[in-house]
Write an enzyme that holds these catalytic residues in place. Structure first.
Site, PDB file in Angstrom:
ATOM      1  N   ASP A  22       2.077  59.982 -55.244  1.00 17.84           N
ATOM      2  CA  ASP A  22       1.303  58.743 -55.130  1.00 17.84           C
ATOM      3  C   ASP A  22       1.643  57.778 -56.264  1.00 17.84           C
ATOM      4  OD1 ASP A  22      -0.517  57.086 -53.897  1.00 17.84           O
ATOM      5  OD2 ASP A  22      -2.236  57.880 -55.003  1.00 17.84           O
ATOM      6  N   HIS A  39       8.630  52.115 -52.844  1.00 23.64           N
ATOM      7  CA  HIS A  39       8.952  53.265 -51.985  1.00 23.64           C
ATOM      8  C   HIS A  39      10.424  53.663 -52.143  1.00 23.64           C
ATOM      9  CE1 HIS A  39       5.008  53.207 -50.396  1.00 23.64           C
ATOM     10  NE2 HIS A  39       5.139  52.101 -49.690  1.00 23.64           N
ATOM     11  N   SER A  67       0.872  60.113 -44.757  1.00 22.78           N
ATOM     12  CA  SER A  67      -0.318  60.769 -44.208  1.00 22.78           C
ATOM     13  C   SER A  67      -0.685  60.170 -42.858  1.00 22.78           C
ATOM     14  CB  SER A  67      -1.500  60.618 -45.175  1.00 22.78           C
ATOM     15  OG  SER A  67      -2.063  59.330 -45.073  1.00 22.78           O
ATOM     16  N   LEU A 133      16.037  77.089 -51.409  1.00 25.60           N
ATOM     17  CA  LEU A 133      14.756  76.380 -51.532  1.00 25.60           C
ATOM     18  C   LEU A 133      14.318  75.914 -50.149  1.00 25.60           C
ATOM     19  CD1 LEU A 133      12.606  74.832 -53.392  1.00 25.60           C
ATOM     20  CD2 LEU A 133      14.126  72.859 -53.183  1.00 25.60           C
ATOM     21  N   ARG A 196      -7.972  63.367 -56.133  1.00 23.40           N
ATOM     22  CA  ARG A 196      -8.430  63.729 -54.791  1.00 23.40           C
ATOM     23  C   ARG A 196      -7.277  64.332 -53.998  1.00 23.40           C
ATOM     24  NH1 ARG A 196      -9.390  57.955 -54.772  1.00 23.40           N
ATOM     25  NH2 ARG A 196      -7.552  56.839 -54.012  1.00 23.40           N
TER      26      ARG A 196
HETATM   27  C1  IPE Z   1      -1.703  60.154 -50.238  1.00 24.91           C
HETATM   28  O1  IPE Z   1      -1.618  58.910 -50.861  1.00 24.91           O
HETATM   29  C2  IPE Z   1      -0.646  60.264 -49.182  1.00 24.91           C
HETATM   30  C3  IPE Z   1       0.731  60.333 -49.667  1.00 24.91           C
HETATM   31  C4  IPE Z   1       1.120  60.416 -50.905  1.00 24.91           C
HETATM   32  C5  IPE Z   1       1.737  60.340 -48.641  1.00 24.91           C
HETATM   33  P1  IPE Z   1      -2.530  57.684 -50.407  1.00 24.91           P
HETATM   34  O2  IPE Z   1      -2.183  56.559 -51.290  1.00 24.91           O
HETATM   35  O3  IPE Z   1      -2.414  57.469 -48.951  1.00 24.91           O
HETATM   36  O4  IPE Z   1      -3.996  58.253 -50.712  1.00 24.91           O
HETATM   37  P2  IPE Z   1      -5.351  57.483 -51.000  1.00 24.91           P
HETATM   38  O5  IPE Z   1      -5.469  56.402 -49.973  1.00 24.91           O
HETATM   39  O6  IPE Z   1      -5.260  56.928 -52.380  1.00 24.91           O
HETATM   40  O7  IPE Z   1      -6.410  58.540 -50.895  1.00 24.91           O
HETATM   41  C1  IPE Z   2       2.562  56.848 -52.169  1.00 21.02           C
HETATM   42  O1  IPE Z   2       2.466  55.673 -52.880  1.00 21.02           O
HETATM   43  C2  IPE Z   2       3.482  56.750 -50.983  1.00 21.02           C
HETATM   44  C3  IPE Z   2       2.800  56.722 -49.674  1.00 21.02           C
HETATM   45  C4  IPE Z   2       1.523  56.889 -49.482  1.00 21.02           C
HETATM   46  C5  IPE Z   2       3.640  56.510 -48.521  1.00 21.02           C
HETATM   47  P1  IPE Z   2       1.470  54.509 -52.454  1.00 21.02           P
HETATM   48  O2  IPE Z   2       2.169  53.611 -51.508  1.00 21.02           O
HETATM   49  O3  IPE Z   2       0.190  55.079 -51.976  1.00 21.02           O
HETATM   50  O4  IPE Z   2       1.255  53.770 -53.836  1.00 21.02           O
HETATM   51  P2  IPE Z   2      -0.114  53.244 -54.442  1.00 21.02           P
HETATM   52  O5  IPE Z   2      -1.062  54.401 -54.467  1.00 21.02           O
HETATM   53  O6  IPE Z   2      -0.590  52.138 -53.570  1.00 21.02           O
HETATM   54  O7  IPE Z   2       0.255  52.786 -55.824  1.00 21.02           O
HETATM   55 MG    MG Z   3      -1.527  55.629 -52.876  1.00 23.86          MG
END
Ligand code: IPE
Ligand code: IPE
Ligand code: MG
Length: 253
Positions: A22, A39, A67, A133, A196
């Site tokens: 994240d 990304h 997700s 792996l 979380r």
């Molecule tokens: C969790 O991150 C999902 C992934 C890393 C793929 P999110 O950014 O979607 O989670 P929330 O919204 O902060 O809970």
């Molecule tokens: C995680 O990074 C990647 C995915 C959920 C696809 P985020 O895109 O959720 O990045 P933040 O949490 O908004 O910084």
């Molecule tokens: Mg996120």
């Protein structure tokens, strides 16, 4: 690197590590760039994490890439993420194959485009012989989906007359879930500072050690990975027993 590379098998190392990757969006925002830039940078961090896991003899690495709730993001971002999956799968497969990495995608891939589904199948087939792996990538994955999906598959067996409802115990459910062929994750790492689970492996994480790091995913490196493992190795996993019982078990008494 700063002395974080351990090539020998160390006792007490996690065998299976799961990571919620994240913080890509915030990483990009800090640089005045678009989320998609974040990304792309995140994809490079994946390569580093996979190399680290191989070097440190971790058996399985399970990465949360997309997700079931991430479909709700702006269309442009979702489309970019799909394109990125396709590009990364195409680019990385030869290297994964060469390095003995077996790729396994978990999640409901039926919602992806035909092209992406084909690419996933091809990548899994091309790396099927890998034994160094197991790299599980969770895409359109949700822990609740996983459990509901397992219920459906058990219900079908009951309907077909091959399973008695009284035989649906914890091991039957575990066997119908994603990652059924692997021991559950020993260690869950989440980057990005939030504490979380966000609907990741709800069942499989029941006894995982949780490690939360403030670092944003594109900045994840060997040092962070090793810090998480060091922290894991200092913990006492009791699995509901007393500390004394665990000590005796470990000593083989
Ligand atoms: C969790 O991150 C999902 C992934 C890393 C793929 P999110 O950014 O979607 O989670 P929330 O919204 O902060 O809970
Ligand atoms: C995680 O990074 C990647 C995915 C959920 C696809 P985020 O895109 O959720 O990045 P933040 O949490 O908004 O910084
Ligand atoms: Mg996120």
């Amino acid at each position: 690197m700063t002395g974080t590379d351990t090539t020998a098998l160390v006792e007490g190392m996690p065998r299976h590590v799961a990571i919620i990757m994240d913080g890509n969006g915030r990483w990009a925002a800090q640089r005045g760039k678009s989320r998609t830039h974040g990304h792309r940078a995140g994809a490079s961090a994946v390569r580093k994490a996979v190399a680290f896991a191989r070097r440190n003899n971790i058996d399985a690495l399970t990465l949360f890439a997309f997700s079931s709730e991430n479909w709700g993001r702006p269309e442009k971002e979702v489309n970019l993420l799909m394109e990125l999956f396709i590009a990364v799968l195409k680019r990385e497969v030869p290297q994964l194959k060469k390095n003995g990495v077996r790729l396994n995608v978990i999640g409901d891939i039926s919602r992806f485009s035909q092209r992406l589904q084909e690419r996933i199948q091809a990548a899994q087939a091309a790396t099927a012989e890998g034994t160094d792996l197991v790299l599980n990538v969770a895409a359109n994955y949700g822990g609740r989906w996983d459990i509901a999906n397992a219920c459906q598959s058990l219900a079908r067996q009951v309907q077909a007359g091959t399973l008695d409802p009284s035989d649906i115990d914890e091991s039957a459910v575990a066997g119908a879930l994603s990652l059924a062929d692997l021991p559950p994750p020993d260690l869950l790492i989440r980057t990005g500072g939030d504490i979380r689970i966000s609907n990741f492996l709800l069942w499989q994480l029941a006894y995982a050690e949780l490690y939360f790091a403030d670092i944003l995913w594109p900045d994840f490196n060997d040092h962070t990975f090793m810090e998480a493992i060091d922290c894991f190795m200092r913990r006492e996993r009791r699995f509901g027993l007393t500390s004394e019982q665990r000590q005796q078990l470990l000593a083989g008494i």
